[in-house]
Design a protein around this motif. Structure first.
Motif, PDB file in Angstrom:
ATOM      1  N   ARG A  38       0.815  -1.206   0.000  1.00 22.76           N
ATOM      2  CA  ARG A  38       0.000   0.000   0.000  1.00 22.76           C
ATOM      3  C   ARG A  38       0.856   1.267   0.000  1.00 22.76           C
ATOM      4  NH1 ARG A  38      -4.691  -0.615  -2.103  1.00 22.76           N
ATOM      5  NH2 ARG A  38      -5.072   1.529  -1.391  1.00 22.76           N
ATOM      6  N   LEU A  39       2.116   1.159   0.428  1.00 19.59           N
ATOM      7  CA  LEU A  39       2.977   2.338   0.383  1.00 19.59           C
ATOM      8  C   LEU A  39       3.195   2.802  -1.054  1.00 19.59           C
ATOM      9  CD1 LEU A  39       5.717   1.565   3.081  1.00 19.59           C
ATOM     10  CD2 LEU A  39       3.828   3.201   3.234  1.00 19.59           C
ATOM     11  N   LEU A  40       3.302   1.863  -1.991  1.00 20.62           N
ATOM     12  CA  LEU A  40       3.488   2.244  -3.387  1.00 20.62           C
ATOM     13  C   LEU A  40       2.218   2.858  -3.954  1.00 20.62           C
ATOM     14  CD1 LEU A  40       5.080   2.370  -5.998  1.00 20.62           C
ATOM     15  CD2 LEU A  40       4.425  -0.002  -6.458  1.00 20.62           C
ATOM     16  N   SER A  41       1.071   2.308  -3.596  1.00 21.25           N
ATOM     17  CA  SER A  41      -0.175   2.812  -4.172  1.00 21.25           C
ATOM     18  C   SER A  41      -0.681   4.073  -3.485  1.00 21.25           C
ATOM     19  CB  SER A  41      -1.261   1.728  -4.108  1.00 21.25           C
ATOM     20  OG  SER A  41      -1.554   1.384  -2.769  1.00 21.25           O
ATOM     21  N   LEU A 198      -7.736   6.691  -7.614  1.00 17.35           N
ATOM     22  CA  LEU A 198      -7.679   6.301  -9.016  1.00 17.35           C
ATOM     23  C   LEU A 198      -8.511   5.038  -9.261  1.00 17.35           C
ATOM     24  CD1 LEU A 198      -3.884   6.974  -9.595  1.00 17.35           C
ATOM     25  CD2 LEU A 198      -5.814   8.394 -10.313  1.00 17.35           C
ATOM     26  N   PRO A 199      -8.849   4.738 -10.508  1.00 10.93           N
ATOM     27  CA  PRO A 199      -9.723   3.597 -10.805  1.00 10.93           C
ATOM     28  C   PRO A 199      -9.210   2.255 -10.306  1.00 10.93           C
ATOM     29  CG  PRO A 199      -9.581   5.050 -12.708  1.00 10.93           C
ATOM     30  CD  PRO A 199      -8.592   5.556 -11.713  1.00 10.93           C
ATOM     31  N   ASP A 200      -7.891   2.088 -10.189  1.00  8.81           N
ATOM     32  CA  ASP A 200      -7.364   0.795  -9.737  1.00  8.81           C
ATOM     33  C   ASP A 200      -7.318   0.670  -8.218  1.00  8.81           C
ATOM     34  OD1 ASP A 200      -5.292   2.469  -9.070  1.00  8.81           O
ATOM     35  OD2 ASP A 200      -3.742   1.388 -10.187  1.00  8.81           O
ATOM     36  N   GLY A 201      -7.860   1.655  -7.507  1.00  3.25           N
ATOM     37  CA  GLY A 201      -7.892   1.596  -6.056  1.00  3.25           C
ATOM     38  C   GLY A 201      -6.756   2.317  -5.372  1.00  3.25           C
ATOM     39  N   ALA A 202      -5.758   2.731  -6.129  1.00  4.33           N
ATOM     40  CA  ALA A 202      -4.641   3.467  -5.537  1.00  4.33           C
ATOM     41  C   ALA A 202      -5.093   4.868  -5.134  1.00  4.33           C
ATOM     42  CB  ALA A 202      -3.487   3.565  -6.535  1.00  4.33           C
TER      43      ALA A 202
END
Length: 396
Positions: A38-41, A198-202
């Motif tokens: 989750r740190l990246l997203s 964003l659409p991918d959940g990030a």
């Protein structure tokens, strides 16, 4: 201050660590994101990870800090630390995250350097890390306290009250707190972080300079960046966010701010680097400043020059101000000596000038060199970089 034993060990191993830092930092991020995806997203910029600029910035900061400790043991690199602390505070970085970073960074160092990392060497570099980390933790705590927010709780919902198209790829957003509480104080030159789903959940975060200080609102301007994922947030904001929508916005932070003196100023920018300069000019005009102000800006053409009209209006309101503009590809008749890249050696820079620079790294390097040649003191040249600061500790 680094202990004498650790100073000797760090000095001896700095060439090896510095030489391998290009391998260490990508491996560190791989380990970090494998353990905490989750740190990246939700925290790190995926675009900067993809193009390697974040790894380069981390490597430069570590090497610069370690070098400063061994070469100038009685002088802490406060300018570098302040810049990093403001960036971290705008992201809501917490004390606990430094422990997470330490675990994976040192695992990467041990894996890359192998047997060269003896217990004594590891202990010396551990001391370097925690000297830097604890200094940043203390600076960030003071920033949170000054902002009146709990540690790391920098985010607030803001409603978009207006958006204005400046150029084909630059849009200004005006936002007000959704909870009706007062807008936080901000200084000309600071920035805010904006988080979008964003659409991918990030939930990606980007930082944008304040381009003005409207009453009871914050104003920031965004250039749409091409590429994927480099432009995923700017593209989302340009295409999906309209008046009435809600954004998560941080408290304003940033250490490159307009000073309160009365000496001459130079505001030099290129491209979208004009945004903090426009904020500074707006403040000077609104306060009736009588300071000598020289504005220098470089852009591709008249149509890509954001805030072109506003800059002229602000300069006209100031009693002792002048503007110089360069275009790479002018769209009409344009002086030959103002066609191409900015050349600050062509303008009169008053003695005692404090200079503020913002733009791409090549522009910053060239402008700083020209100002030094003109007699501007190094301590009086301040700069802001959009994205990871690849100049930390390596100013030319």
């Amino acid at each position: 201050m680094l202990s004498p034993k650790s100073t000797a060990l760090v000095r001896a191993t700095l060439p090896a660590v510095g030489g391998a830092i290009g391998e260490i930092t990508p491996l560190f991020y791989d380990k970090l994101f494998a353990a905490h995806p989750r740190l990246l997203s939700d925290l790190f910029n995926r675009g900067n990870q993809a193009d390697g600029s974040q790894q380069q910035a981390l490597a430069g900061a570590i090497a610069a800090f370690a070098t400063a400790l061994v070469e100038h043991p009685d002088v802490r690199p406060d300018a570098m630390l302040s810049r990093i602390a403001h960036k971290h505070a705008s992201l809501g970085v917490s004390r606990e995250q430094y422990t997470v970073v330490h675990r994976h960074l040192f695992a990467a160092i041990a894996e890359v350097l192998g047997d060269a990392v003896t217990p004594e060497v590891a202990a010396a570099w551990d001391e370097v890390y925690w000297l830097m980390a604890n200094a940043l933790i203390a600076l960030e705590a003071r920033l949170y306290e000054r902002a009146g927010v709990l540690r790391g709780a920098t985010w607030r919902p803001y409603v978009v009250t207006a958006r204005h198209r400046e150029t084909a790829d630059v849009t200004t957003f005006v936002v007000r707190p959704a909870d009706g509480r007062p807008v936080p104080a901000a200084r000309p030159g600071q920035y805010v972080s904006v988080q979008v789903a964003l659409p991918d959940g990030a939930r990606q975060i980007r930082q944008y300079s304040l381009s003005g200080l409207p009453e009871d609102a914050l104003q920031f301007s965004i250039k749409r960046v091409d590429g994927d994922p480099a432009g995923e947030v700017s593209g989302h904001l340009h295409e999906q966010v309209a008046a009435g929508d809600t954004l998560q916005v941080s408290h304003p932070f940033g250490d490159v701010v307009l000073d309160d003196g009365d000496g001459p100023l130079l505001l030099a920018s290129a491209g979208i680097g004009c945004t903090p300069m426009t904020g500074m000019l707006a403040h000077l005009a609104a306060t009736g400043s009588t300071r000598r102000v020289v504005v220098a800006h470089a852009d591709r053409s008249e149509s890509t020059h954001a805030f072109r009209a506003e800059t002229g209006q602000f300069v006209a309101k100031l009693p002792d101000a002048v503007a110089h503009v360069w275009y790479e590809r002018p769209e009409g008749a344009w002086p030959a000596d103002r066609t191409g890249f900015a050349d600050l050696s062509l303008i009169d820079v008053p003695a005692g000038t404090t200079a503020y620079l913002c733009g791409p790294l090549p522009f910053l390097r060239a402008a700083r060199a020209q100002l030094l040649a003109a007699g501007v003191a190094p301590a009086d040249i301040h700069y802001e970089v959009f994205g990871p600061d690849l100049w930390l500790g390596a100013e030319a």
